[in-house]
Design an enzyme around this catalytic site. Sequence first.
Site, PDB file in Angstrom:
ATOM      1  N   ALA A  12       0.836  -1.218   0.000  1.00 28.10           N
ATOM      2  CA  ALA A  12       0.000   0.000   0.000  1.00 28.10           C
ATOM      3  C   ALA A  12       0.862   1.257   0.000  1.00 28.10           C
ATOM      4  O   ALA A  12       0.511   2.276  -0.589  1.00 28.10           O
ATOM      5  CB  ALA A  12      -0.921  -0.002   1.214  1.00 28.10           C
ATOM      6  N   ASP A  73      10.122  -2.976 -10.552  1.00 25.49           N
ATOM      7  CA  ASP A  73      10.990  -3.865  -9.791  1.00 25.49           C
ATOM      8  C   ASP A  73      12.284  -3.099  -9.571  1.00 25.49           C
ATOM      9  O   ASP A  73      12.726  -2.363 -10.462  1.00 25.49           O
ATOM     10  CB  ASP A  73      11.247  -5.175 -10.533  1.00 25.49           C
ATOM     11  CG  ASP A  73      11.893  -6.192  -9.615  1.00 25.49           C
ATOM     12  OD1 ASP A  73      11.494  -6.284  -8.445  1.00 25.49           O
ATOM     13  OD2 ASP A  73      12.827  -6.897 -10.055  1.00 25.49           O
ATOM     14  N   GLY A 157      14.037  -0.691   3.277  1.00 29.42           N
ATOM     15  CA  GLY A 157      15.117  -1.479   2.671  1.00 29.42           C
ATOM     16  C   GLY A 157      16.508  -1.007   3.066  1.00 29.42           C
ATOM     17  O   GLY A 157      16.843  -0.893   4.253  1.00 29.42           O
ATOM     18  N   TYR A 158      17.313  -0.724   2.065  1.00 24.85           N
ATOM     19  CA  TYR A 158      18.725  -0.383   2.275  1.00 24.85           C
ATOM     20  C   TYR A 158      18.952   1.113   2.466  1.00 24.85           C
ATOM     21  O   TYR A 158      20.095   1.571   2.536  1.00 24.85           O
ATOM     22  CB  TYR A 158      19.556  -0.896   1.085  1.00 24.85           C
ATOM     23  CG  TYR A 158      19.428  -2.389   0.862  1.00 24.85           C
ATOM     24  CD1 TYR A 158      20.269  -3.288   1.511  1.00 24.85           C
ATOM     25  CD2 TYR A 158      18.441  -2.913   0.017  1.00 24.85           C
ATOM     26  CE1 TYR A 158      20.145  -4.661   1.316  1.00 24.85           C
ATOM     27  CE2 TYR A 158      18.309  -4.282  -0.183  1.00 24.85           C
ATOM     28  CZ  TYR A 158      19.164  -5.147   0.473  1.00 24.85           C
ATOM     29  OH  TYR A 158      19.043  -6.506   0.290  1.00 24.85           O
TER      30      TYR A 158
HETATM   31  P1  ITT Z   1       6.417  -5.403  -4.992  1.00 25.50           P
HETATM   32  O1  ITT Z   1       5.231  -5.857  -4.190  1.00 25.50           O
HETATM   33  O2  ITT Z   1       6.056  -4.264  -5.877  1.00 25.50           O
HETATM   34  O3  ITT Z   1       7.110  -6.524  -5.711  1.00 25.50           O
HETATM   35  P2  ITT Z   1       8.758  -5.279  -3.199  1.00 25.50           P
HETATM   36  O4  ITT Z   1       8.523  -5.064  -1.745  1.00 25.50           O
HETATM   37  O5  ITT Z   1       9.207  -6.614  -3.693  1.00 25.50           O
HETATM   38  O6  ITT Z   1       7.430  -4.752  -3.935  1.00 25.50           O
HETATM   39  P3  ITT Z   1      10.818  -4.069  -4.891  1.00 25.50           P
HETATM   40  O7  ITT Z   1      10.798  -5.302  -5.693  1.00 25.50           O
HETATM   41  O8  ITT Z   1      10.569  -2.802  -5.613  1.00 25.50           O
HETATM   42  O9  ITT Z   1       9.793  -4.171  -3.644  1.00 25.50           O
HETATM   43  O10 ITT Z   1      12.210  -3.866  -4.129  1.00 25.50           O
HETATM   44  C1  ITT Z   1      13.084  -4.944  -3.875  1.00 25.50           C
HETATM   45  C2  ITT Z   1      13.991  -4.625  -2.719  1.00 25.50           C
HETATM   46  O11 ITT Z   1      14.986  -3.677  -3.138  1.00 25.50           O
HETATM   47  C3  ITT Z   1      13.304  -4.002  -1.508  1.00 25.50           C
HETATM   48  O12 ITT Z   1      12.809  -4.995  -0.650  1.00 25.50           O
HETATM   49  C4  ITT Z   1      14.464  -3.229  -0.880  1.00 25.50           C
HETATM   50  O13 ITT Z   1      15.245  -4.088  -0.092  1.00 25.50           O
HETATM   51  C5  ITT Z   1      15.293  -2.791  -2.088  1.00 25.50           C
HETATM   52  N1  ITT Z   1      14.893  -1.432  -2.512  1.00 25.50           N
HETATM   53  C6  ITT Z   1      14.210  -1.081  -3.634  1.00 25.50           C
HETATM   54  N2  ITT Z   1      13.999   0.245  -3.696  1.00 25.50           N
HETATM   55  C7  ITT Z   1      14.544   0.745  -2.559  1.00 25.50           C
HETATM   56  C8  ITT Z   1      14.625   2.053  -2.024  1.00 25.50           C
HETATM   57  O14 ITT Z   1      14.062   3.097  -2.624  1.00 25.50           O
HETATM   58  N3  ITT Z   1      15.234   2.202  -0.861  1.00 25.50           N
HETATM   59  C9  ITT Z   1      15.773   1.163  -0.204  1.00 25.50           C
HETATM   60  N4  ITT Z   1      15.725  -0.095  -0.624  1.00 25.50           N
HETATM   61  C10 ITT Z   1      15.119  -0.318  -1.803  1.00 25.50           C
END
Ligand code: ITT
Length: 210
Positions: A12, A73, A157-158
Site C-alpha cells: 500500500a 521492480d 530497505g537499504y
Molecule cells: P512489490 O510488491 O512491488 O514486488 P517489493 O517489496 O518486492 O514490492 P521491490 O521489488 O521494488 O519491492 O524492491 C526490492 C527490494 O529492493 C526491496 O525490498 C528493498 O530491499 C530494495 N529497494 C528497492 N527500492 C529501494 C529504495 O528506494 N530504498 C531502499 N531499498 C530499496
Amino acid sequence: MAARLVLATRNAHKVGELQAILTSIGVDVSLVGMDAYPDLPDVVEDGLTFAANASKKARVAAEATGLPAVADDSGLCVDALNGMPGVFSARWAGTHSDDAANLALVLAQISDVPDEHRGGRFECAAALVLASGEERVTQGRIDGVLIREPRGTGGFGYDPAFVPHGYEVTTAEMAPPAKNAISHRGRAFRELAPFIDELVVARQQPGGKR
Ligand code: ITT
C-alpha cells in the site's frame, strides 16, 4: 474522470508513493492496488533483470483485470559484490527475510571493503502493459556509496546505509518528496509518464483510440 490504472503490488505504501509521483508531474490517473483483487495469486519474480520482473508483474495484472497495469521492480547493486544483491535485494538474507536482515547481511559482506570501493546504486525498471499486450519499459538509477553505520528512519530497505553522490545524508534521512525527486523509482516513473499519458489517459478520453 481520472483514467484507472492497476499498480501490480500489494504494498500500500508503494501505491501512495507512485500516486504522488504521477500526480506531481500532472499525469491524471487513479491507481488501484492489487489489494482490490484479493483472489489473484502473487506473481513469482523469477526474472534475471529488473525489467523482466516489472514487465511480468504488469502483464499478469493487465491480463487478470482487463485494465492497463503498471509495475516496478527495483533493488540495490553493490560494486564490490559484482552488482548484487540486484534482483535478489528483497530476499538477500533468505526467502522470508526482512529489511533489517538484508541490510545487515550486505554491510557484513562488505565490512572489509575500503571506503573508495564502497560504491553502489539503486536501480528501478517501470513497466506499463495494456490489456492488448502493448508494453513500454523504462529505467532509472541513482548512484551513491554505502556507509558503515546505518542512519535515519525514513524510507525502507537499504536506505539507512545509502548516501547518494552529492549528498551527506542517507536516503533514510530525506523527506519522501526529496527522495522521490532523485530516486531510481521517481526517475523510472517520470520516464514512463509520457507513455501513460499517450497510451492510457488520451485513449480513455471521449473520442480517444482504445
Ligand atoms: P512489490 O510488491 O512491488 O514486488 P517489493 O517489496 O518486492 O514490492 P521491490 O521489488 O521494488 O519491492 O524492491 C526490492 C527490494 O529492493 C526491496 O525490498 C528493498 O530491499 C530494495 N529497494 C528497492 N527500492 C529501494 C529504495 O528506494 N530504498 C531502499 N531499498 C530499496
